[in-house]
Design a protein around this motif. Structure first.
Motif, PDB file in Angstrom:
ATOM      1  N   VAL A 115      41.352  -8.660  18.450  1.00 16.27           N
ATOM      2  CA  VAL A 115      41.838  -9.568  19.489  1.00 16.27           C
ATOM      3  C   VAL A 115      43.335  -9.374  19.711  1.00 16.27           C
ATOM      4  N   PHE A 116      44.083  -9.319  18.622  1.00 12.82           N
ATOM      5  CA  PHE A 116      45.530  -9.184  18.732  1.00 12.82           C
ATOM      6  C   PHE A 116      45.931  -7.816  19.284  1.00 12.82           C
ATOM      7  N   VAL A 117      45.310  -6.763  18.785  1.00 10.95           N
ATOM      8  CA  VAL A 117      45.668  -5.424  19.249  1.00 10.95           C
ATOM      9  C   VAL A 117      45.323  -5.260  20.728  1.00 10.95           C
ATOM     10  N   GLY A 118      44.190  -5.818  21.146  1.00  5.28           N
ATOM     11  CA  GLY A 118      43.828  -5.744  22.559  1.00  5.28           C
ATOM     12  C   GLY A 118      44.898  -6.361  23.439  1.00  5.28           C
ATOM     13  N   LEU A 119      45.396  -7.517  23.049  1.00  7.16           N
ATOM     14  CA  LEU A 119      46.452  -8.175  23.820  1.00  7.16           C
ATOM     15  C   LEU A 119      47.734  -7.342  23.811  1.00  7.16           C
ATOM     16  N   ALA A 120      48.064  -6.770  22.659  1.00  2.00           N
ATOM     17  CA  ALA A 120      49.291  -5.977  22.561  1.00  2.00           C
ATOM     18  C   ALA A 120      49.221  -4.718  23.413  1.00  2.00           C
ATOM     19  N   VAL A 121      48.058  -4.062  23.422  1.00  3.29           N
ATOM     20  CA  VAL A 121      47.904  -2.848  24.225  1.00  3.29           C
ATOM     21  C   VAL A 121      47.980  -3.184  25.708  1.00  3.29           C
ATOM     22  N   PRO A 175      54.112 -12.888  22.823  1.00  6.38           N
ATOM     23  CA  PRO A 175      54.030 -13.786  21.653  1.00  6.38           C
ATOM     24  C   PRO A 175      53.250 -15.064  21.947  1.00  6.38           C
ATOM     25  N   VAL A 176      53.373 -15.556  23.172  1.00  8.21           N
ATOM     26  CA  VAL A 176      52.634 -16.766  23.559  1.00  8.21           C
ATOM     27  C   VAL A 176      51.137 -16.474  23.604  1.00  8.21           C
ATOM     28  N   LEU A 177      50.773 -15.345  24.165  1.00  8.04           N
ATOM     29  CA  LEU A 177      49.369 -14.964  24.236  1.00  8.04           C
ATOM     30  C   LEU A 177      48.768 -14.829  22.835  1.00  8.04           C
ATOM     31  N   LEU A 178      49.528 -14.256  21.916  1.00  8.68           N
ATOM     32  CA  LEU A 178      49.042 -14.102  20.539  1.00  8.68           C
ATOM     33  C   LEU A 178      48.884 -15.463  19.868  1.00  8.68           C
ATOM     34  N   ALA A 179      49.826 -16.363  20.102  1.00  7.31           N
ATOM     35  CA  ALA A 179      49.758 -17.691  19.485  1.00  7.31           C
ATOM     36  C   ALA A 179      48.563 -18.475  20.024  1.00  7.31           C
ATOM     37  N   VAL A 180      48.344 -18.414  21.336  1.00  5.10           N
ATOM     38  CA  VAL A 180      47.192 -19.102  21.921  1.00  5.10           C
ATOM     39  C   VAL A 180      45.896 -18.496  21.395  1.00  5.10           C
ATOM     40  N   ALA A 181      45.865 -17.174  21.242  1.00  6.12           N
ATOM     41  CA  ALA A 181      44.675 -16.519  20.692  1.00  6.12           C
ATOM     42  C   ALA A 181      44.393 -16.990  19.277  1.00  6.12           C
ATOM     43  N   ALA A 182      45.434 -17.182  18.477  1.00  7.90           N
ATOM     44  CA  ALA A 182      45.248 -17.640  17.099  1.00  7.90           C
ATOM     45  C   ALA A 182      44.598 -19.020  17.074  1.00  7.90           C
ATOM     46  N   VAL A 183      45.097 -19.937  17.901  1.00 12.25           N
ATOM     47  CA  VAL A 183      44.487 -21.267  17.969  1.00 12.25           C
ATOM     48  C   VAL A 183      43.075 -21.162  18.540  1.00 12.25           C
ATOM     49  N   LEU A 234      52.190 -23.907  27.298  1.00  9.62           N
ATOM     50  CA  LEU A 234      53.150 -24.412  28.286  1.00  9.62           C
ATOM     51  C   LEU A 234      54.583 -24.224  27.805  1.00  9.62           C
ATOM     52  N   GLY A 235      54.853 -24.572  26.558  1.00  7.01           N
ATOM     53  CA  GLY A 235      56.210 -24.410  26.038  1.00  7.01           C
ATOM     54  C   GLY A 235      56.625 -22.957  25.960  1.00  7.01           C
ATOM     55  N   GLY A 236      55.725 -22.120  25.480  1.00  2.00           N
ATOM     56  CA  GLY A 236      56.041 -20.706  25.349  1.00  2.00           C
ATOM     57  C   GLY A 236      56.247 -20.015  26.688  1.00  2.00           C
ATOM     58  N   LEU A 237      55.396 -20.320  27.640  1.00  2.00           N
ATOM     59  CA  LEU A 237      55.536 -19.700  28.958  1.00  2.00           C
ATOM     60  C   LEU A 237      56.773 -20.209  29.691  1.00  2.00           C
ATOM     61  N   THR A 238      57.123 -21.465  29.472  1.00  5.81           N
ATOM     62  CA  THR A 238      58.365 -21.984  30.057  1.00  5.81           C
ATOM     63  C   THR A 238      59.559 -21.211  29.511  1.00  5.81           C
ATOM     64  N   GLY A 239      59.577 -21.017  28.192  1.00  3.59           N
ATOM     65  CA  GLY A 239      60.659 -20.253  27.588  1.00  3.59           C
ATOM     66  C   GLY A 239      60.690 -18.812  28.070  1.00  3.59           C
ATOM     67  N   ALA A 240      59.516 -18.192  28.172  1.00  6.21           N
ATOM     68  CA  ALA A 240      59.456 -16.803  28.632  1.00  6.21           C
ATOM     69  C   ALA A 240      59.948 -16.673  30.063  1.00  6.21           C
ATOM     70  N   ALA A 241      59.582 -17.639  30.903  1.00  5.92           N
ATOM     71  CA  ALA A 241      60.011 -17.598  32.308  1.00  5.92           C
ATOM     72  C   ALA A 241      61.524 -17.750  32.422  1.00  5.92           C
ATOM     73  N   ALA A 301      41.366 -25.670  31.321  1.00  3.15           N
ATOM     74  CA  ALA A 301      42.668 -25.923  31.944  1.00  3.15           C
ATOM     75  C   ALA A 301      43.791 -25.283  31.140  1.00  3.15           C
ATOM     76  N   VAL A 302      43.718 -25.396  29.815  1.00  9.16           N
ATOM     77  CA  VAL A 302      44.738 -24.781  28.960  1.00  9.16           C
ATOM     78  C   VAL A 302      44.737 -23.264  29.134  1.00  9.16           C
ATOM     79  N   LEU A 303      43.555 -22.665  29.136  1.00 10.61           N
ATOM     80  CA  LEU A 303      43.469 -21.206  29.285  1.00 10.61           C
ATOM     81  C   LEU A 303      43.902 -20.751  30.672  1.00 10.61           C
ATOM     82  N   GLY A 304      43.875 -21.654  31.627  1.00 10.47           N
ATOM     83  CA  GLY A 304      44.368 -21.321  32.964  1.00 10.47           C
ATOM     84  C   GLY A 304      45.862 -21.050  32.999  1.00 10.47           C
ATOM     85  N   LEU A 305      46.583 -21.561  32.013  1.00  8.41           N
ATOM     86  CA  LEU A 305      48.041 -21.328  31.979  1.00  8.41           C
ATOM     87  C   LEU A 305      48.378 -19.844  31.818  1.00  8.41           C
ATOM     88  N   PRO A 306      47.907 -19.175  30.762  1.00  7.27           N
ATOM     89  CA  PRO A 306      48.222 -17.734  30.661  1.00  7.27           C
ATOM     90  C   PRO A 306      47.584 -16.911  31.771  1.00  7.27           C
TER      91      PRO A 306
END
Length: 208
Positions: free
Chosen positions: A47-53, A62-70, A97-104, A147-152
Motif C-alpha cells: 500500500v505504501f510503496v504504491g502511493l510512493a511510486v 506524507p498525508v496520503l501515507l498517514a491516511v492509509a495507515a489509519v 484536512l490538516g495535512g492537506l492544508t499544510g501542504a497547500a 467524505a473523509v476519503l474525498g479529501l485526498p
C-alpha cells in the motif's frame, strides 16, 4: 522517488503492518479480529510503496501515507465487526484536512485545498443519497468515511474523485457476486463496505 526512498517507504509500511492489529484490538475483540488476519506487514508495505511510486513528487505524499495507515486499521475493524469507529474516522479526517492544508500552504497552491474540500463534499453527498435509497445497506459510518476519503481524492482532481466514487462499489459488487456464486454468503448477508471504499480510493490515487 529514488530506490532508497522506496525501500524506506516499504520498511515504514512494514512497521505499520505490525502496529495495525494491536490498534484494531482497541475497537473489537481478539476473537473477531481473526477475521482481519489477512493484514500483514507485506500488505501494508505494498500500500505504501504504491502511493510512493504514484505520488512521489506530490507534497501531500506524507498525508496520503498517514491516511492509509489509519485506513488499514479501519479496514481490519470493519472486517472483524462491521463497524467503522467514529474516533478512527475522525483521526483520518483530521490528518487529511490538516495535512492537506499544510501542504497547500507550503506549496503555495491554495486552489488544491479547495479541490480537496470539494471532493469531500461530492463524496459525502453522493453516499448520503445512496444511504437513503430504499433497501440500502450503506451505513452512515460508510458515508463519513467516504467524505473523509474525498479529501485526498479532491486534492488530486476531478478524475480521481470520479474513480474514487466508482471503483469501491465496483469492487464490492464483484466480491458480492463471487461470494454468492460460491455459496459463501446468501442475499441477506451483511458485508463490510469500508475495505472496498479504502481499496477503491487507493486505486483511484494510483491512477488518478
Amino acid at each position: 522517488m529514488s530506490a532508497a526512498g522506496l525501500v524506506g517507504v516499504a520498511l515504514l509500511g512494514g512497521v505499520v503492518g505490525f502496529v495495525v492489529p494491536p490498534l484494531a484490538r482497541r475497537f473489537t475483540t481478539p476473537a473477531r479480529l481473526r477475521r482481519g488476519a489477512w493484514l500483514s506487514p507485506p500488505v501494508a508495505a505494498v500500500v505504501f510503496v504504491g502511493l510512493a511510486v504514484a505520488r512521489g513528487d506530490d507534497p501531500a505524499l506524507p498525508v496520503l501515507l498517514a491516511v492509509a495507515a489509519v485506513g488499514l486499521v479501519l479496514a481490519v475493524v470493519d472486517l472483524a465487526c462491521l463497524r467503522l469507529p467514529d474516533p478512527l474516522v475522525a483521526v483520518a479526517g483530521t490528518v487529511a484536512l490538516g495535512g492537506l492544508t499544510g501542504a497547500a500552504l507550503l506549496a503555495g497552491t491554495p486552489g488544491r485545498l479547495l479541490g480537496a474540500l470539494g471532493g469531500a463534499a461530492v463524496a459525502g453527498a453522493s453516499h448520503v443519497l445512496l444511504a437513503l435509497l430504499p433497501r440500502s445497506r450503506l451505513g452512515f459510518g460508510d458515508v463519513k468515511l467516504a467524505a473523509v476519503l474525498g479529501l485526498p481524492l479532491g486534492w488530486l482532481g476531478r478524475d480521481a474523485v470520479l474513480a474514487g466514487l466508482l471503483l469501491p462499489h465496483l469492487l464490492h459488487g464483484v466480491l458480492v457476486l463471487a461470494l454468492l456464486a460460491a455459496r459463501k454468503i446468501h442475499r441477506e448477508t451483511l458485508l463490510p463496505l469500508g475495505p472496498a471504499l479504502l481499496t477503491g480510493t487507493w486505486l483511484a490515487v494510483l491512477i488518478g
